[in-house]
Design a protein around this motif. Structure first.
Motif, PDB file in Angstrom:
ATOM      1  N   GLU A   9     -21.253 -70.222  24.342  1.00 21.00           N
ATOM      2  CA  GLU A   9     -20.952 -68.788  24.223  1.00 21.00           C
ATOM      3  C   GLU A   9     -19.871 -68.366  25.211  1.00 21.00           C
ATOM      4  OE1 GLU A   9     -24.756 -67.016  24.825  1.00 21.00           O
ATOM      5  OE2 GLU A   9     -25.423 -67.289  22.738  1.00 21.00           O
ATOM      6  N   LEU A  10     -19.917 -68.917  26.429  1.00 21.66           N
ATOM      7  CA  LEU A  10     -18.904 -68.586  27.426  1.00 21.66           C
ATOM      8  C   LEU A  10     -17.554 -69.204  27.065  1.00 21.66           C
ATOM      9  CD1 LEU A  10     -20.977 -69.009  30.726  1.00 21.66           C
ATOM     10  CD2 LEU A  10     -20.285 -66.870  29.626  1.00 21.66           C
ATOM     11  N   LEU A  11     -17.578 -70.409  26.511  1.00 20.19           N
ATOM     12  CA  LEU A  11     -16.336 -71.061  26.082  1.00 20.19           C
ATOM     13  C   LEU A  11     -15.642 -70.279  24.973  1.00 20.19           C
ATOM     14  CD1 LEU A  11     -17.285 -74.863  25.845  1.00 20.19           C
ATOM     15  CD2 LEU A  11     -15.736 -73.833  27.505  1.00 20.19           C
ATOM     16  N   THR A  12     -16.423 -69.691  24.087  1.00 19.96           N
ATOM     17  CA  THR A  12     -15.862 -69.043  22.897  1.00 19.96           C
ATOM     18  C   THR A  12     -15.700 -67.533  23.046  1.00 19.96           C
ATOM     19  OG1 THR A  12     -18.100 -68.952  21.944  1.00 19.96           O
ATOM     20  CG2 THR A  12     -16.729 -70.836  21.341  1.00 19.96           C
ATOM     21  N   LYS A  13     -15.968 -67.007  24.239  1.00 20.76           N
ATOM     22  CA  LYS A  13     -15.705 -65.581  24.461  1.00 20.76           C
ATOM     23  C   LYS A  13     -14.212 -65.311  24.336  1.00 20.76           C
ATOM     24  CE  LYS A  13     -17.280 -63.337  27.867  1.00 20.76           C
ATOM     25  NZ  LYS A  13     -17.642 -62.897  29.241  1.00 20.76           N
ATOM     26  N   PRO A  14     -13.814 -64.204  23.717  1.00 22.74           N
ATOM     27  CA  PRO A  14     -12.384 -63.874  23.630  1.00 22.74           C
ATOM     28  C   PRO A  14     -11.696 -63.870  24.986  1.00 22.74           C
ATOM     29  CG  PRO A  14     -13.642 -62.437  22.190  1.00 22.74           C
ATOM     30  CD  PRO A  14     -14.647 -63.232  22.981  1.00 22.74           C
ATOM     31  N   ASP A  15     -12.442 -63.487  26.043  1.00 21.25           N
ATOM     32  CA  ASP A  15     -11.855 -63.454  27.378  1.00 21.25           C
ATOM     33  C   ASP A  15     -11.532 -64.845  27.907  1.00 21.25           C
ATOM     34  OD1 ASP A  15     -11.231 -62.123  29.987  1.00 21.25           O
ATOM     35  OD2 ASP A  15     -12.927 -63.333  30.649  1.00 21.25           O
ATOM     36  N   SER A  16     -12.194 -65.878  27.353  1.00 22.96           N
ATOM     37  CA  SER A  16     -11.978 -67.248  27.832  1.00 22.96           C
ATOM     38  C   SER A  16     -10.878 -67.960  27.062  1.00 22.96           C
ATOM     39  CB  SER A  16     -13.278 -68.061  27.707  1.00 22.96           C
ATOM     40  OG  SER A  16     -14.322 -67.493  28.465  1.00 22.96           O
ATOM     41  N   GLU A  17     -10.619 -67.539  25.836  1.00 19.00           N
ATOM     42  CA  GLU A  17      -9.744 -68.283  24.940  1.00 19.00           C
ATOM     43  C   GLU A  17      -8.283 -67.845  25.037  1.00 19.00           C
ATOM     44  OE1 GLU A  17     -12.720 -69.445  21.286  1.00 19.00           O
ATOM     45  OE2 GLU A  17     -11.563 -67.592  21.116  1.00 19.00           O
ATOM     46  N   TYR A  18      -7.419 -68.818  25.181  1.00 16.04           N
ATOM     47  CA  TYR A  18      -5.976 -68.595  25.133  1.00 16.04           C
ATOM     48  C   TYR A  18      -5.443 -69.301  23.891  1.00 16.04           C
ATOM     49  CZ  TYR A  18      -1.008 -69.384  26.270  1.00 16.04           C
ATOM     50  OH  TYR A  18       0.368 -69.465  26.226  1.00 16.04           O
ATOM     51  N   TRP A  19      -4.986 -68.521  22.934  1.00 18.09           N
ATOM     52  CA  TRP A  19      -4.445 -69.052  21.690  1.00 18.09           C
ATOM     53  C   TRP A  19      -2.918 -68.992  21.732  1.00 18.09           C
ATOM     54  CZ3 TRP A  19      -7.171 -71.432  17.880  1.00 18.09           C
ATOM     55  CH2 TRP A  19      -8.562 -71.245  17.871  1.00 18.09           C
ATOM     56  N   VAL A  20      -2.294 -70.054  21.292  1.00 18.63           N
ATOM     57  CA  VAL A  20      -0.834 -70.097  21.264  1.00 18.63           C
ATOM     58  C   VAL A  20      -0.383 -70.918  20.053  1.00 18.63           C
ATOM     59  CG1 VAL A  20      -0.809 -72.105  22.816  1.00 18.63           C
ATOM     60  CG2 VAL A  20       1.236 -70.692  22.585  1.00 18.63           C
ATOM     61  N   GLN A  21       0.663 -70.436  19.400  1.00 17.87           N
ATOM     62  CA  GLN A  21       1.219 -71.172  18.264  1.00 17.87           C
ATOM     63  C   GLN A  21       2.357 -72.054  18.784  1.00 17.87           C
ATOM     64  OE1 GLN A  21       0.003 -70.499  14.808  1.00 17.87           O
ATOM     65  NE2 GLN A  21       0.848 -72.583  14.696  1.00 17.87           N
TER      66      GLN A  21
END
Length: 420
Positions: free
Chosen positions: A346-358
């Motif tokens: 749950e902590l790994l997949t929190k929006p605050d934890s995730e950095y998405w980049v194309q």
């Protein structure tokens, strides 16, 4: 490796501790004060700051050319011939360091000089209070200013130092302006060190064709994970370069700072954090008919590994897809363990934890696989990616040499016998 013999200390008269006493510095008043007793040399660095070193330890660590090879940096002294009760004939402080005269042969003594900085860095009585390497923990907001260098920069040692320092500090770094070819990417990898060959090859290039038995070779989404959890020694650095993506979309890259999430879990859920730092997880890679990889021993490595002395987090090791049978759980910990990995996820997949980049052609992503988890979104079309693994030791070796060169610790080889 050859060894140098030393004679027994019993044949030489050792001056009394009173004679050894406190040797006042002859020139500089800021030279540390040294004295010796029957077992140890004591050094007073300043008010309430001191260190003690056993005589046998100091003798063993002499790095004069007779005791330590100046080129190979290997010990020549025969440690096992040092008398257990060895005592110095004389100790004093000087501008060069701690000077010690040891009993040697029946006609000659042996002199050692230990640099002050080396002694301070290696003090054990009392234990050294080390300052952990500065690491910047991050969440999704890293997207505003992610660490990056240019391809032109890293072709020079100063830029290479900047690149690897970024990886050390943040756990990842982009390299922009790289020619979108496998050849240029492989050359870039070589700037760090030897490429590590695995069941996926040495320098690899892949598409979604399942040419290897791994979900990376599909169009499926991949959750945040570290690679090689099925190896005893997972790779240290991973490099990705998206060479092309045509006739489709998707395939965004996901990065998560495992150190950041571990810190959150330690603060918010200390009991479950303890489970993840204590309970090992077996893993496997069994997608290739000709191979079955498991760590050795198979259930020895927890997701969060801390240094036994400094208590600093040194490795995150997590891939739920490659997890094997949890047959070693204690019966009263089974339910708590499943609760722990659920909270971790749950902590790994929190929006605050995730950095998405194309990613795009021309930009290489470099990841510290012992810290940063990576993943991707599902995609369609034809996607071509290349990259490589590099061992953690090769990476750290290169960074250590560059730090000496650019961080003010390079002495042109004059004192490098004291480096390792």
């Amino acid at each position: 490796t050859r060894s140098r013999s030393i004679s027994s200390a019993a044949t030489r008269e050792v001056v009394s501790s009173e004679q050894l006493g406190v040797t006042e510095p002859k020139v500089h008043s800021d030279i540390p004060i040294a004295n010796a007793d029957e077992h140890k040399v004591s050094i007073l660095w300043g008010p309430q700051r001191w260190s003690r070193f056993h005589h046998i330890w100091l003798r063993d660590h002499c790095r004069c050319p007779d005791c330590f090879h100046p080129i190979t940096k290997q010990r020549l002294l025969n440690t096992f011939e040092i008398p257990a009760d060895i005592k110095p004939l004389h100790v004093q402080g000087s501008t060069d360091g701690l000077e010690v005269v040891w009993p040697g042969t029946s006609t000659e003594s042996h002199s050692s000089v230990y640099p002050w900085t080396w002694l301070q860095a290696n003090t054990y009585d009392p234990a050294l209070q080390t300052t952990p390497t500065r690491k910047v923990l991050w969440g999704s907001k890293i997207e505003k200013s992610p660490p990056s260098v240019t391809y032109t920069e890293v072709m020079d040692d100063k830029g290479l130092h900047k690149w690897l320092t970024n990886v050390e500090t943040f756990g990842f770094c982009f390299v922009s302006g790289v020619p979108a070819t496998p050849e240029a990417t492989e050359e870039l990898c070589g700037r760090i060190g030897f490429i590590r060959e695995t069941q996926y090859g040495k320098f690899w290039e892949f598409t979604a064709d399942l040419s290897k038995g791994d979900t990376a070779y599909t169009t499926m989404a991949l959750g945040a994970h570290t690679d090689n959890t099925y190896f005893t020694d997972p790779c240290g650095i991973q490099l990705f370069h998206l060479l092309s993506h045509t006739e489709g979309s998707g395939g965004a890259t996901l990065l998560v700072d495992g150190y950041y999430v571990a810190a959150l879990m330690k603060e918010l859920h200390p009991k479950f954090h303890d489970l993840l730092s204590r309970v090992p997880i077996p893993a496997h890679a069994a997608g290739e008919p000709s191979a079955l990889y498991t760590p050795s021993p198979p259930a020895m490595y927890p997701p969060l590994r801390y240094h036994p002395s400094t208590k600093e987090l040194v490795q995150v090791r997590w891939n739920n897809d490659d997890r094997s049978v949890m047959s070693h759980l204690l019966p009263d910990e089974v339910e708590e363990w499943y609760q722990a990995i659920k909270i971790w996820n749950e902590l790994l997949t929190k929006p605050d934890s995730e950095y998405w980049v194309q990613l795009s052609p021309g930009t290489v992503l470099t990841i510290d696989n012992h810290r940063v988890l990576h993943g991707r979104s599902a995609f369609d079309g034809k996607r071509r990616v290349c990259g490589a693994y590099i061992g953690i030791d090769e990476y750290r070796s290169k960074l250590a040499v560059l730090k000496e060169k650019f961080d003010g610790t390079d002495d042109n080889g004059e004192n490098k016998v004291w480096r390792p």
